[in-house]
Design a protein around this motif. Structure first.
Motif, PDB file in Angstrom:
ATOM      1  N   ASN A 194       0.752  -1.339  -0.052  1.00  0.00           N
ATOM      2  CA  ASN A 194      -0.053   0.148  -0.082  1.00  0.00           C
ATOM      3  C   ASN A 194       0.791   1.193  -0.046  1.00  0.00           C
ATOM      4  O   ASN A 194       0.565   2.220  -0.689  1.00  0.00           O
ATOM      5  N   ALA A 198       0.872   4.052  -2.856  1.00  0.00           N
ATOM      6  CA  ALA A 198       0.780   5.449  -2.576  1.00  0.00           C
ATOM      7  C   ALA A 198       1.806   6.513  -2.790  1.00  0.00           C
ATOM      8  O   ALA A 198       1.675   7.392  -3.639  1.00  0.00           O
ATOM      9  N   ASN A 202       1.605   9.356  -5.841  1.00  0.00           N
ATOM     10  CA  ASN A 202       1.818  10.664  -5.380  1.00  0.00           C
ATOM     11  C   ASN A 202       2.989  11.344  -6.358  1.00  0.00           C
ATOM     12  O   ASN A 202       2.940  12.392  -7.003  1.00  0.00           O
TER      13      ASN A 202
ATOM     14  N   GLU B 197      -1.174   5.714   7.473  1.00  0.00           N
ATOM     15  CA  GLU B 197      -1.975   5.478   6.231  1.00  0.00           C
ATOM     16  C   GLU B 197      -1.887   4.082   5.637  1.00  0.00           C
ATOM     17  O   GLU B 197      -2.919   3.714   5.220  1.00  0.00           O
TER      18      GLU B 197
END
Lengths: 208, 233
Positions: A194, A198, A202, B197
């Motif tokens: 994950n 991410a 970005n 996160e």
């Protein structure tokens, strides 16, 4: 992913971008249960791959005969027939491995990956697309299983596929080959995947 | 006395020591997806326990009456077509997986219709989960465990009877419920926490599951301890 991918694109989709384990969180029972050593993870991945490929091909061939309300039953019975074959083959040629995997081979019948691929791809696409998709998903599943198994076996027993890798003085983290190790390893790897996703998103967002 | 002790040990072994979710990893999918709220978890757990009991009952009957070598029903039917000594040796175990999955799927359908028609409140509490359960590995796993204790045993006297099989079904379902309800309780608290996160969602659930599995490892050996204490050896 465009609307009509070529077989090669389908294969690549299955391995990483739509990895069945890390992305779709499907087929978690074998992912956690048989990954305490690399050998059984490999056998499991091959078995699932064989069933997935055969079931996808058969379903794709009979896709025009399927009736909507009986679809799932047909899928399940096809899969169960192939699982029986795989189970007998394993018992005949790899008896000790078949004993180790035990109930997890018949449990392939209810593995969500296979039913999901039959439903999403095989029931709608021609044979080549269905087969390519099956191989891709199976490769992705194998990759996921082996990534977990390598970590668990290395830390838990100091070996890889039975060969001693870590120095003999390695204090074996027995917890890694026991059930809690499966949850912890997979949880951490999932978080890692994950995190990388991410980061890449970005970066792409900044460039684009 | 021996029999009751056996039932008791099978029960606590299925519910706690070798918990279906935390030891055998079956039923992980609902464990991760349905464990957000405690009341939903209770509904899912009771549905699984209910179906597991019925599935074990059906699979035990089919295995003993039809599938295993020398099963009475098969022998009786085959007796019309072949010599009696040949009819007794028919072994249909190769069909077991197909038969089990078919039996589970159809019994889930029947149970759903029955409960919806005659017990609407019950249907409201766990009916929505019933179709999901058909492909729940925990149910098939319970059937396979029962099968391995009927066909896999070397001495026919050790084969499980219906009481033992039902104990496994009921308490295996209870073990699933215990695990999923504990998990839901923890996840309700986790909602308020500041989780990094990448760990949000399934990852933190798996790690919490790992810690729970460690806690359940504490039950290891309880069954042999009880047996030794009661049998006095």
């Amino acid at each position: 992913m465009n609307d009509n991918p070529t077989p090669l694109e389908r294969f690549i989709q299955g391995v990483l971008p739509e990895n069945p384990v890390y992305r779709q969180l499907l087929g978690l029972c074998p992912t956690l249960a048989v990954t305490n050593n690399v050998k059984s993870a490999l056998t499991m991945a091959t078995a699932v791959g064989a069933v997935l490929l055969s079931a996808n091909i058969i379903i794709s061939l009979i896709r025009n005969l399927l009736r909507p309300h009986l679809r799932i039953v047909v899928f399940t019975l096809t899969i169960a027939a192939f699982v029986t074959i795989v189970d007998r083959v394993l018992a005949a040629y790899m008896y000790s491995m078949s004993k180790t995997l035990g109930p997890y081979i018949p449990l392939i019948i209810v593995n969500c990956i296979i039913i999901c691929r039959c439903e999403v791809v095989a029931a709608r696409q021609p044979v080549t697309a269905a087969a390519a998709d099956a191989v891709g998903q199976a490769a992705g599943f194998g990759l996921a299983l082996i990534s977990i198994a390598v970590i668990r076996e290395l830390l838990g027993a100091g070996t890889l596929a039975g060969l001693q890798v870590m120095p003999a003085a390695w204090p074996r983290w027995v917890i890694m080959v026991l059930p809690p190790g499966a949850f912890l390893t997979f949880g951490l790897l999932l978080a890692l995947v994950n995190w990388i996703t991410a980061l890449r998103r970005n970066k792409q967002g900044q460039e684009g | 006395m021996d029999y009751l002790l056996d039932i008791f040990l099978i029960s606590i072994s299925a519910a706690l020591i070798n918990n279906f979710v935390l030891y055998y990893f079956v039923g992980i999918c609902p464990f991760i997806s349905v464990s957000r709220q405690v009341d939903m978890a209770v509904g899912m757990g009771s549905a699984v326990t209910f179906v597991m009991t019925i599935a074990v009952l059906i699979s035990w009957s089919i295995t003993t009456l039809v599938l295993m070598p020398g099963a009475p029903l098969t022998t009786w039917v085959a007796g019309f077509f072949m010599a009696p000594d040949g009819a007794g040796g028919i072994d249909l175990t190769i069909l077991s997986y197909i038969v089990y999955i078919f039996a589970i799927a159809s019994s889930v359908q029947l149970v759903e219709m029955y409960v919806r028609k005659f017990y609407p409140p019950l249907y409201k509490s766990f009916g929505v989960f019933l179709p999901l359960i058909t492909t729940n590995c925990a149910i098939l796993f319970a059937c396979l465990t029962v099968m391995s204790h009927i066909i896999g045993v070397e001495n026919p006297a050790d084969a499980w009877d219906l009481g033992r099989a039902l104990a496994l079904g009921i308490f295996g379902g209870c073990g699933f419920t215990i695990a999923i309800v504990i998990m839901a309780g923890i996840r309700e608290e986790l909602e308020l926490c500041d989780i990094p996160e990448p760990f949000k969602g399934a990852a933190i659930t798996l790690i919490v599951g790992g810690i729970l599995a460690m806690a359940f490892m504490g039950f290891t050996g309880v069954d042999s301890g009880i047996r030794n204490a009661l049998m006095g050896n």
